[in-house]
Design an enzyme around this catalytic site. Structure first.
Site, PDB file in Angstrom:
ATOM      1  CG  ASP A 183      -2.034   1.025   1.125  1.00 16.91           C
ATOM      2  OD1 ASP A 183      -2.197   1.639   0.048  1.00 16.91           O
ATOM      3  OD2 ASP A 183      -2.751   1.223   2.131  1.00 16.91           O
ATOM      4  CG  LEU A 184       5.503   2.287  -1.265  1.00 12.51           C
ATOM      5  CD1 LEU A 184       5.745   2.390   0.227  1.00 12.51           C
ATOM      6  CD2 LEU A 184       6.644   1.575  -1.947  1.00 12.51           C
TER       7      LEU A 184
END
Length: 278
Positions: A183-184
């Site tokens: 979830d960068l």
């Protein structure tokens, strides 16, 4: 809560309220206290933080205590984004990815298969080839959920189905499973006051490293050119990776369509059409 999970008395509340909240332990040590509302959410996040840390590459806040619903981590003093820190972050991210995962869809050790990305469910089911796994577990479930919520029209699902059918040719050279943050986006990148980046709120799993790179670009990241320069020094992406960004952005855009509405559904459609136009 913080006292029970850390074994240290609490001396007061910090600046934040709600979740996450800053709390001061005895002696003035600030920590962050966060609640996980979904079943297994805290276990998934804690396992993800440990898995990322175990690679000895990227930095993450230390977990100081947790139970099924709450977790306590160190608070990272933040500073301004810095080009030198961005370069080091890119190098560390490449090293994280090359640490690998047992298979596509691998959850962190001790983490549940049924995890989360943000507030959306995310199932970590095993796969042997990335195109098939990505279609089955990272694209089509969210297309169906978005249709159910009315943020995609039923007829629009066919656009994503066409992308999935072409994924074997769109995916580029085969790569081994990478160890992903998952979830960068920029909000999960903390620029520390000490000049080092920390990553928070992972949706960690085994996947394709270009997915993390594509998500970094989705909502903007300070000094992204330096991040990518550092990444290339350690593990250059395969040729043509920039042409595949739209393919990898389908996952986070569809998650956002499920959580936040039609505007993200339209962005996901645009990304799917870009992918098909290649």
């Amino acid at each position: 809560m913080a006292a029970r999970l850390t074994g240290r008395p609490v001396s007061g509340a910090g600046r934040a309220s709600g979740s996450p909240a800053e709390v001061l332990l005895d002696g003035g040590t600030p920590v962050m206290v966060k609640r996980g509302d979904g079943p297994g959410a805290v276990r998934a996040e804690v396992a993800g933080l440990h898995w990322l840390a175990d690679a000895g590459a990227v930095r993450v806040p230390a977990v100081l205590g947790h139970d099924e619903h709450w977790m306590v981590t160190e608070r990272v003093p933040t500073g301004s984004p810095d080009p030198a820190a961005a370069l080091r972050f890119g190098q560390a991210l490449a090293a994280l990815h090359t640490a690998g995962a047992p298979h596509f869809g691998a959850p962190p050790p001790g983490g549940p298969q049924d995890a989360y990305i943000g507030l959306a469910p995310m199932r970590n089911a095993p796969g042997t080839d990335w195109p098939g796994w990505y279609a089955e577990h990272r694209v089509l479930p969210y297309v169906r959920a978005a249709v159910d919520r009315g943020t995609l029209l039923p007829g629009e699902a066919a656009v994503f189905e066409r992308v999935c059918a072409r994924l074997p040719e769109l995916a580029g050279p085969a790569e081994p499973p990478a160890r992903l943050h998952g979830d960068l986006w920029n909000g999960n990148v903390l620029w520390g006051a000490d000049g080092e980046v920390r990553l928070i709120d992972p949706a960690a799993h085994g996947g394709h490293r270009e997915t993390d790179l594509a998500m970094l670009q989705l909502f903007g990241c300070p000094h992204l050119d330096r991040v990518l320069a550092g990444y290339r020094e350690v593990a250059p992406p395969a040729d043509g990776w920039r042409d595949r960004v739209a393919v990898h952005q389908l996952f986070p855009l569809l998650v956002h369509a499920v959580l936040f509405g039609r505007g993200y559904g339209e962005q996901a459609l645009a990304a799917a059409r870009r992918a098909l136009a290649r």
